[in-house]
Enzyme design. Structure first.
Site, PDB file in Angstrom:
ATOM      1  N   LYS A   1      37.124 -19.168   4.009  1.00 59.10           N
ATOM      2  CA  LYS A   1      36.346 -18.447   3.323  1.00 59.10           C
ATOM      3  C   LYS A   1      35.400 -17.912   5.314  1.00 59.10           C
ATOM      4  O   LYS A   1      34.845 -18.516   5.629  1.00 59.10           O
ATOM      5  CB  LYS A   1      35.037 -18.711   2.763  1.00 59.10           C
ATOM      6  CG  LYS A   1      34.029 -17.725   2.381  1.00 59.10           C
ATOM      7  CD  LYS A   1      33.195 -18.751   0.940  1.00 59.10           C
ATOM      8  CE  LYS A   1      32.138 -16.961   1.015  1.00 59.10           C
ATOM      9  NZ  LYS A   1      31.100 -17.795  -0.184  1.00 59.10           N
TER      10      LYS A   1
ATOM     11  N   CYS B   1      29.019 -23.358   8.802  1.00 58.55           N
ATOM     12  CA  CYS B   1      28.562 -24.536   9.471  1.00 58.55           C
ATOM     13  C   CYS B   1      28.305 -25.140  10.390  1.00 58.55           C
ATOM     14  O   CYS B   1      29.157 -25.023  10.765  1.00 58.55           O
ATOM     15  CB  CYS B   1      28.813 -25.583   8.246  1.00 58.55           C
ATOM     16  SG  CYS B   1      28.726 -25.091   6.629  1.00 58.55           S
TER      17      CYS B   1
HETATM   18  C1  LIG Z   1      22.312 -17.617  -3.610  1.00 55.58           C
HETATM   19  C2  LIG Z   1      23.029 -18.084  -3.132  1.00 55.58           C
HETATM   20  C3  LIG Z   1      23.330 -19.396  -2.370  1.00 55.58           C
HETATM   21  C4  LIG Z   1      24.557 -19.126  -1.520  1.00 55.58           C
HETATM   22  N1  LIG Z   1      25.396 -20.622  -1.390  1.00 55.58           N
HETATM   23  C5  LIG Z   1      26.730 -20.655  -0.729  1.00 55.58           C
HETATM   24  C6  LIG Z   1      27.718 -21.756  -0.651  1.00 55.58           C
HETATM   25  O1  LIG Z   1      27.248 -23.229  -0.742  1.00 55.58           O
HETATM   26  N2  LIG Z   1      28.703 -22.052  -0.245  1.00 55.58           N
HETATM   27  C7  LIG Z   1      29.120 -21.075   0.524  1.00 55.58           C
HETATM   28  O2  LIG Z   1      30.092 -20.546   0.331  1.00 55.58           O
HETATM   29  N3  LIG Z   1      28.774 -19.666   0.044  1.00 55.58           N
HETATM   30  C8  LIG Z   1      27.363 -19.516  -0.030  1.00 55.58           C
HETATM   31  N4  LIG Z   1      26.416 -18.269  -0.950  1.00 55.58           N
HETATM   32  C9  LIG Z   1      27.459 -16.833  -0.371  1.00 55.58           C
HETATM   33  C10 LIG Z   1      28.401 -15.759  -1.275  1.00 55.58           C
HETATM   34  O3  LIG Z   1      28.987 -16.822  -1.993  1.00 55.58           O
HETATM   35  C11 LIG Z   1      28.764 -14.785  -1.292  1.00 55.58           C
HETATM   36  O4  LIG Z   1      29.986 -14.973   0.169  1.00 55.58           O
HETATM   37  C12 LIG Z   1      28.592 -13.779  -0.588  1.00 55.58           C
HETATM   38  O5  LIG Z   1      26.552 -14.395  -1.223  1.00 55.58           O
HETATM   39  C13 LIG Z   1      28.514 -12.661  -0.814  1.00 55.58           C
HETATM   40  O6  LIG Z   1      28.975 -11.953  -2.035  1.00 55.58           O
HETATM   41  P1  LIG Z   1      27.727 -11.253  -2.446  1.00 55.58           P
HETATM   42  O7  LIG Z   1      27.555  -9.634  -2.036  1.00 55.58           O
HETATM   43  O8  LIG Z   1      28.602 -10.695  -4.399  1.00 55.58           O
HETATM   44  O9  LIG Z   1      26.193 -12.195  -2.996  1.00 55.58           O
HETATM   45  C14 LIG Z   1      25.377 -18.062  -1.298  1.00 55.58           C
HETATM   46  C15 LIG Z   1      24.709 -16.499  -1.070  1.00 55.58           C
HETATM   47  C16 LIG Z   1      23.541 -16.878  -1.950  1.00 55.58           C
HETATM   48  C17 LIG Z   1      23.596 -15.832  -2.406  1.00 55.58           C
END
Ligand SMILES: Cc1cc2nc3c(=O)[nH]c(=O)nc-3n(C[C@H](O)[C@H](O)[C@H](O)COP(=O)(O)O)c2cc1C
Length: 374
Positions: free
Chosen positions: A221, A186
């Site tokens: 993270k 952020c």
């Molecule tokens: C729609 C969406 C919203 C997300 N919102 C957050 C969030 O609020 N906070 C966060 O740390 N990561 C957020 N992420 C990231 C996911 O937690 C994750 O780290 C990222 O999508 C990679 O994993 P994946 O490929 O399995 O989706 C978001 C991802 C998506 C797709």
């Protein structure tokens, strides 16, 4: 709704087993222990962690500070709401953990639309942390979370160190909150909008400040949008994080049809899904060799083979994100498939699967950054 039914029927004994008492918080503070076990306020005695077994296989994960996950399959922040939304289709108590939607001090309306678009082997999102603010999140969801076996980790975001600290303070001691996952991808308003996650000093500063504000288990993270993750991972671990999670999304853009402008209302979005898995594997591989605290992998998990790959590069657990939009039942199925895979290999624990692809001798720290030769 399954989740709600459990809220009514879960026995206190089951709830008691889910988070052993934090060793650091003195008893009798009147606020329960660090992991929300105000369900048993009078004891003050630390129970030994209860391994949770899927059949004969021990899948439990010790994350430190008393947080024990029943199994290593979690759901990723932003892709599973607050857990309650999926109660009709998913037995949430079979999950290893829930990272809830990003939560900020004040409510946020999020970014202008459009906010999501498909990409080859993935998606771009620019939700912009839409959420009702920490007080509303606690008021609406914590009571239900406290009745679940599955630990709920609140994903915390902010624009200043003070923001993060204040959110952590409000979550501290709330029954149902098992821990915090800090989203440090952020903009830091006080540092010209540079993300905390891309600078080791800023990442360490916010981690240390939150560490002092709460005894809750603290996961931080990592962002993949950096040249070298290793010094950042080390700085966060040294600042007091209990575990690292990796990765957040990769920064990207998409172009609107007609090519007159970027497609997303926010221009930039975060890339996720299978497309990011090789990057996530690399980051986990490097982070796992740089720190002694546990690393939880995230990025493109679609099937058991992905889980096994992330364990092989040193992750102790994985989070499933984008794949949930296509199949919300996938994470629970992965728990069963992982247990079955261990059974097939004659293992009574999944732990021998961790780190098998890491160098036998620890790699020398590099001065060059990421070790690839294009
Ligand atoms: C729609 C969406 C919203 C997300 N919102 C957050 C969030 O609020 N906070 C966060 O740390 N990561 C957020 N992420 C990231 C996911 O937690 C994750 O780290 C990222 O999508 C990679 O994993 P994946 O490929 O399995 O989706 C978001 C991802 C998506 C797709």
């Amino acid at each position: 709704m399954k989740a709600k039914r459990r809220a009514v029927t879960a026995s206190p004994r089951v709830a008691e087993q889910k988070y052993p008492t934090s060793p650091r918080r003195p008893s009798g503070t009147g606020r329960g222990n660090s992991t929300g076990a105000a369900i048993r306020p009078s004891s003050g005695r630390a129970d030994p962690p209860m391994p949770v077994r899927a059949g004969a296989v021990d899948l439990s994960v010790q994350l430190g500070r008393g947080l024990v996950l029943p199994n290593p399959i979690l759901v990723a922040s932003g892709t599973f709401g607050y857990g309650i939304e999926y109660g009709e289709v998913v037995d949430v108590d079979r999950l290893g953990g829930i990272c809830c939607k990003g939560t900020t001090l004040k409510a946020r309306v999020g970014n202008p639309t459009p906010r999501v678009t498909e990409t080859p082997a993935g998606m771009l999102n620019s939700i912009g942390l839409q959420n009702p603010g920490v007080d509303a999140v606690i008021a609406r969801y914590a009571e239900t979370w406290a009745t679940w076996i599955v630990p709920v980790l609140v994903n915390v975001a902010g624009e200043s160190v003070r923001d993060y600290v204040e959110v952590a303070r409000r979550l501290d001691g709330v029954p149902g909150v098992a821990g915090i996952e800090l989203n440090i991808s952020c903009p830091n308003v006080g540092a010209g909008g540079l993300q905390f996650a891309i600078d080791a000093g800023a990442a360490a500063e916010v981690t240390a400040a939150v560490r002092h504000a709460t005894d809750l288990p603290l996961l931080v993270k990592l962002s993949p949008n950096v040249a070298d993750i290793r010094p950042i991972a080390r700085a966060i671990a040294d600042a007091g994080a209990d575990a690292l999670t990796a990765i957040n999304t990769l920064s990207g853009i998409a172009i609107a049809p007609g090519r007159g402008r970027p497609l997303l209302g926010n221009i930039y979005g975060g890339l996720s899904g299978p497309a990011v898995k090789p990057v996530a594997l690399r980051v986990v591989y490097e982070a796992a060799q740089s720190v002694t605290i546990p690393v939880i992998a995230i990025g493109g998990v679609m099937e058991l083979a992905d889980v096994l790959d992330f364990l092989a590069v040193g992750a102790v657990a994985v989070q499933v994100g984008t794949a949930i939009f296509a199949d919300p039942t996938l994470p629970v199925r992965l728990v069963d498939e992982l247990a079955a895979e261990c059974g097939r290999r004659g293992l009574t624990s999944y732990r021998p699967l961790i780190g098998t692809a890491l160098p036998k001798k620890p790699a020398q720290p590099s001065s060059k950054g990421v070790e690839y030769r294009p």
